[in-house]
Scaffold this motif. Structure first.
Motif, PDB file in Angstrom:
ATOM      1  N   ASP A  43      -4.074   4.050  12.579  1.00  0.00           N
ATOM      2  CA  ASP A  43      -2.450   2.541  12.483  1.00  0.00           C
ATOM      3  C   ASP A  43      -2.206   2.758  11.504  1.00  0.00           C
ATOM      4  O   ASP A  43      -0.883   2.753  10.729  1.00  0.00           O
ATOM      5  CB  ASP A  43      -3.170   1.472  12.777  1.00  0.00           C
ATOM      6  CG  ASP A  43      -3.292   1.801  14.895  1.00  0.00           C
ATOM      7  OD1 ASP A  43      -2.740   1.884  15.308  1.00  0.00           O
ATOM      8  OD2 ASP A  43      -3.933   0.318  15.428  1.00  0.00           O
ATOM      9  N   GLU A  44      -2.859   2.736  10.151  1.00  0.00           N
ATOM     10  CA  GLU A  44      -3.030   2.659   8.817  1.00  0.00           C
ATOM     11  C   GLU A  44      -1.964   3.793   8.915  1.00  0.00           C
ATOM     12  O   GLU A  44      -0.994   3.644   7.918  1.00  0.00           O
ATOM     13  CB  GLU A  44      -4.605   2.542   7.879  1.00  0.00           C
ATOM     14  CG  GLU A  44      -4.347   1.418   8.371  1.00  0.00           C
ATOM     15  CD  GLU A  44      -5.365   0.882   7.743  1.00  0.00           C
ATOM     16  OE1 GLU A  44      -6.263   1.791   6.733  1.00  0.00           O
ATOM     17  OE2 GLU A  44      -7.094  -0.155   7.240  1.00  0.00           O
TER      18      GLU A  44
ATOM     19  N   GLU B 203       1.175   4.559   8.882  1.00  0.00           N
ATOM     20  CA  GLU B 203       2.549   3.479   8.179  1.00  0.00           C
ATOM     21  C   GLU B 203       3.617   5.129   7.328  1.00  0.00           C
ATOM     22  O   GLU B 203       3.752   4.533   6.544  1.00  0.00           O
ATOM     23  CB  GLU B 203       2.000   2.446   7.710  1.00  0.00           C
ATOM     24  CG  GLU B 203       1.333   1.220   9.212  1.00  0.00           C
ATOM     25  CD  GLU B 203       1.416   0.523   8.250  1.00  0.00           C
ATOM     26  OE1 GLU B 203       0.534  -0.030   6.758  1.00  0.00           O
ATOM     27  OE2 GLU B 203       0.488  -0.621   9.030  1.00  0.00           O
ATOM     28  N   ARG B 204       2.011   6.167   7.268  1.00  0.00           N
ATOM     29  CA  ARG B 204       2.772   6.876   5.915  1.00  0.00           C
ATOM     30  C   ARG B 204       2.772   8.243   6.592  1.00  0.00           C
ATOM     31  O   ARG B 204       3.462   9.007   5.632  1.00  0.00           O
ATOM     32  CB  ARG B 204       1.701   6.473   4.576  1.00  0.00           C
ATOM     33  CG  ARG B 204       0.964   7.020   5.343  1.00  0.00           C
ATOM     34  CD  ARG B 204      -0.296   7.194   3.812  1.00  0.00           C
ATOM     35  NE  ARG B 204      -1.517   7.716   4.308  1.00  0.00           N
ATOM     36  CZ  ARG B 204      -3.308   7.071   4.488  1.00  0.00           C
ATOM     37  NH1 ARG B 204      -2.308   5.954   4.643  1.00  0.00           N
ATOM     38  NH2 ARG B 204      -3.712   7.789   4.784  1.00  0.00           N
TER      39      ARG B 204
END
Length: 220
Positions: free
Chosen positions: A169-170, A173-174
Motif C-alpha cells: 500500500d505504501e 503511493e509512489r
C-alpha cells in the motif's frame, strides 16, 4: 507508460512451433496498477518476464522510459548455495554503487523477512515461504516506477501478509505494480485496471472488477 509494440513470442515443441502471442500490442497506462488475467498457459508470466527484460520476444519492442523491477516470483531466482545475506548483497551490487546503499538493502531485507538466524544460512535449506519473504523484501528495497509481481503479492502467514500488504500500500503511493495472481482478491485489492491475456492478445479493461467478471466467465 509502457508500450508493448508488435510482440511475438513462440517456442519450438515436438509438435511444432507454439505461439504464446502474435503481434501483441498494448499500452499500459500511466499511474495505474495493472493486473494480468488469463488461464494457465495464456502467457501472463512470459509477458511479465519480457516486460522485466529477463526474457525476449521473437520480435517487437517494449518501449518505456520508466524503471522496471525484475519479476518477483514466489519461487525466486536465488543461488541456493549462498546465504540470504549473500544473495541480497549480490543483487544490490548489480543496481547500486555505494557500500552504504548496498548495506541498507541487506539490512532492510533482513528486518522485513523476519527469518532470524536463517538469513545467514544457505537458501537451499529454506522453505518456500522463507524464500518468498526474502524475495518479496528484496524487490521492495529498491525504488522502481513499476514492480512486477508474479504470484507474489502479500506473502506468508496472516500476520506477515498484513505486514506485506501494508508495504504494498505504501509502495503504490509512489509507484505502480503489474501483477499476475490466481488470487482474484489480491488483484482487485491492488490493481486499478487489467489486461485479459487470451488467444495471443491482451484485451484492456479500465475497471478491474469488470475484468475479473469477464475472466470468470471465460475461465469456466
Amino acid at each position: 507508460m509502457i508500450h508493448l509494440k508488435d510482440l511475438t513470442k513462440s517456442y519450438v515443441t515436438p509438435k511444432g512451433r507454439h505461439y504464446v502471442f502474435k503481434n501483441l500490442n498494448a499500452f499500459l497506462p500511466e499511474n495505474k496498477s495493472v493486473a494480468l488475467l488469463g488461464k494457465n498457459g495464456a502467457g501472463k508470466s512470459t509477458l511479465l518476464r519480457i516486460i522485466g527484460g529477463i526474457d525476449y520476444a521473437d520480435s517487437g519492442q517494449v518501449i518505456t522510459n520508466k524503471s522496471i523491477s525484475w519479476p518477483v516470483a514466489l519461487s525466486g531466482g536465488f543461488q541456493g548455495s549462498l546465504t540470504a545475506r549473500q544473495n541480497c548483497r549480490f543483487v544490490a551490487r548489480l543496481y547500486l554503487r555505494t557500500k552504504e546503499e548496498i548495506e541498507y538493502v541487506v539490512d532492510f531485507v533482513e528486518e522485513f523477512a523476519e527469518i532470524g538466524k536463517y538469513f545467514d544460512m544457505p537458501m537451499n535449506s529454506f522453505s518456500s515461504g522463507m524464500r518468498s519473504r526474502v524475495g518479496f523484501g528484496l524487490s521492495m528495497a529498491f525504488n522502481f516506477d513499476y514492480y512486477l509481481l508474479d504470484e507474489a503479492g502479500a506473502v506468508g502467514d496472516a500476520s506477515f501478509r498484513k505486514k506485506s500488504q501494508k508495504l504494498l500500500d505504501e509502495l503504490k503511493e509512489r509507484s505502480n505494480i503489474i501483477m499476475v495472481s490466481h488470487d482474484l482478491k489480491d488483484l482487485t485489492k491492488n490493481c486499478d485496471v487489467a489486461f485479459l491475456v487470451r488467444d495471443g492478445q491482451a484485451e484492456y479493461f479500465d475497471d478491474i472488477q469488470h475484468a475479473v467478471e469477464v475472466y470468470k466467465k471465460y475461465a469456466n
